[in-house]
Write a protein that holds these residues in place. Structure first.
Motif, PDB file in Angstrom:
ATOM      1  N   HIS A 271      16.307  -7.157  12.895  1.00  0.00           N
ATOM      2  CA  HIS A 271      16.623  -5.716  12.860  1.00  0.00           C
ATOM      3  C   HIS A 271      17.482  -5.399  11.639  1.00  0.00           C
ATOM      4  CE1 HIS A 271      18.254  -1.863  14.416  1.00  0.00           C
ATOM      5  NE2 HIS A 271      19.468  -2.374  14.267  1.00  0.00           N
ATOM      6  N   HIS A 327      17.547   3.683  20.332  1.00  0.00           N
ATOM      7  CA  HIS A 327      18.525   3.154  21.282  1.00  0.00           C
ATOM      8  C   HIS A 327      19.928   3.253  20.696  1.00  0.00           C
ATOM      9  CE1 HIS A 327      14.720   1.214  22.417  1.00  0.00           C
ATOM     10  NE2 HIS A 327      15.217   1.133  23.637  1.00  0.00           N
ATOM     11  N   GLY A 337      18.627   0.489  18.187  1.00  0.00           N
ATOM     12  CA  GLY A 337      17.192   0.366  17.988  1.00  0.00           C
ATOM     13  C   GLY A 337      16.667   1.506  17.150  1.00  0.00           C
ATOM     14  N   SER A 347      12.484  -2.006  15.495  1.00  0.00           N
ATOM     15  CA  SER A 347      13.452  -3.086  15.645  1.00  0.00           C
ATOM     16  C   SER A 347      14.550  -2.684  16.627  1.00  0.00           C
ATOM     17  CB  SER A 347      14.081  -3.443  14.287  1.00  0.00           C
ATOM     18  OG  SER A 347      14.806  -2.347  13.756  1.00  0.00           O
ATOM     19  N   VAL A 348      15.184  -3.702  17.215  1.00  0.00           N
ATOM     20  CA  VAL A 348      16.310  -3.476  18.120  1.00  0.00           C
ATOM     21  C   VAL A 348      17.416  -4.469  17.801  1.00  0.00           C
ATOM     22  CG1 VAL A 348      14.990  -2.475  20.028  1.00  0.00           C
ATOM     23  CG2 VAL A 348      15.292  -4.957  19.910  1.00  0.00           C
TER      24      VAL A 348
END
Length: 372
Positions: A271, A327, A337, A347-348
């Protein structure tokens, strides 16, 4: 058990008892708030170069087993616990934690006030420390600590990444049959190994994705050629240890993969690498996020998930210029995220594979499958 002496970057000098490997080690101290899963934490390659302080007071009580290994070894410098239980009691136990630590050269430190250490790290931030069963002179420990390279100066990925490519075929572990499932897969990806966890691979396979794990130094041109030939459908960038800003080769390879418009998914370090490759450098948190109880808001659904986390670095708010936030961490409102606006990339920061930890974010692997 024998005496172990500890010296911290802030000048604190302590004495405790040791188990596990003996010797002298230097690393960064962090704390982890997970209530269970000490073996998964110890064998998570993302902890390479670090000492992990467990806030759970009793560690070692359920022993260790081959099933719960998250990688081929243990890469952290050591662990600090209030009380070590040397006689485990669990039907799955195959060896005590002490034996696992000795096998992989990891120090164990016990009979120490972990609550005090946790508060110190929380207030002063993650810092370097040295621990030794050989040296007990404060000034000598201070001298060695000051001469040692800092964690942000060392590329630990070279230590934890696989040397040769391999295919991972196992899915989730079935606690009823004590076996791993063998899911049917319809998509194919390669996963760059920056320190990948076994359960991440299990969840990718469970989602219907055939995964080939490749070394961190695999040229991007090879991957792009396979994508253009239809051999693979996407790329996964894994979790891993250390400061992402020193990973110049990984940054360049990620940029080439982005230019080829290959669908990509990154977790934790992956990420962060995607952010850096887009021109948005990461920054270091005061003491990081390490534990299995971090609340994260799913911005799109308006729901809250309890997540597992392990990172000291974060992507900047300016990343929203090129990505939509999916997120957010409810402890400190940091980005957890993103989904990039003009590219098939997501991506997170947290760990949806949850090993250890809750499983409320596992749906993210299915979202990657659907993106592919």
């Amino acid at each position: 058990m024998q005496k172990v002496s500890l010296y911290f970057e802030n000048g604190l000098f302590l004495e405790a008892r040791s188990f596990g490997a003996e010797g002298t080690a230097v690393g960064e101290i962090v704390f982890n708030t997970s209530m269970t899963g000490y073996q998964e934490i110890v064998t998570d390659p993302s902890y390479a170069g670090q000492f992990v302080t467990f806030t759970m007071t009793e560690i070692g009580n359920v022993g260790c087993n081959a099933q719960d290994m998250e990688s081929r070894g243990a890469f952290c410098k050591g662990i600090l616990v209030r009380q070590y239980q040397k006689r485990p009691s669990n039907f799955r136990s195959e060896e005590p934690l002490d034996a696992l630590l000795k096998r992989f050269g990891v120090m164990g430190i016990c009979d120490i006030d972990t609550r005090y250490l946790t508060r110190m790290i929380r207030n002063q931030g993650a810092m370097e420390m040295i621990a030794s069963t050989e040296i007990h002179d404060k000034e000598e420990l201070k001298k060695r600590l000051e001469a040692a390279p800092r964690i942000e100066e060392i590329n630990y990925i070279e230590e934890v990444s696989t040397d040769e490519p391999y295919v991972h075929e196992e899915g989730r572990y079935d606690a009823k049959t004590f076996r791993y499932e063998k899911p049917q897969t319809s998509k194919k990806i390669v996963a760059y190994d920056f320190g990948i966890k076994r359960n991440i691979l299990n969840e990718l396979t469970h989602a219907g994705i055939r995964v080939e794990v490749i070394p961190n130094d695999t040229p991007a041109e090879q991957v792009i050629e396979r994508f253009q030939a239809g051999e693979i459908d996407g790329v996964f960038l894994s979790n891993g240890p250390g400061d992402p800003l020193i990973l110049h080769d990984e940054k360049e390879r990620t940029q080439k993969l982005l230019d080829a418009r290959i669908p990509m998914f990154g977790i934790c370090l992956g990420h962060q690498m995607l952010s850096i490759a887009h021109g948005y450098d990461t920054y270091k948190l005061k003491f990081g996020h390490h534990g299995g109880n971090h609340p994260v808001k799913n911005v799109e659904k308006g729901t809250v998930e309890i997540t597992a986390q392990n990172h000291n670095y974060n992507v900047p708010e300016s990343l929203t210029e090129v990505a939509e936030v999916t997120h957010v961490n409810l402890f400190d409102n940091t980005i957890e995220g993103v989904r990039y606006k003009e590219e098939p990339v997501m991506s997170v920061q947290h760990h949806p594979e949850a090993s250890p930890g809750p499983h409320e974010s596992a749906y993210i692997f299915k979202e990657f499958y659907e993106m592919l």
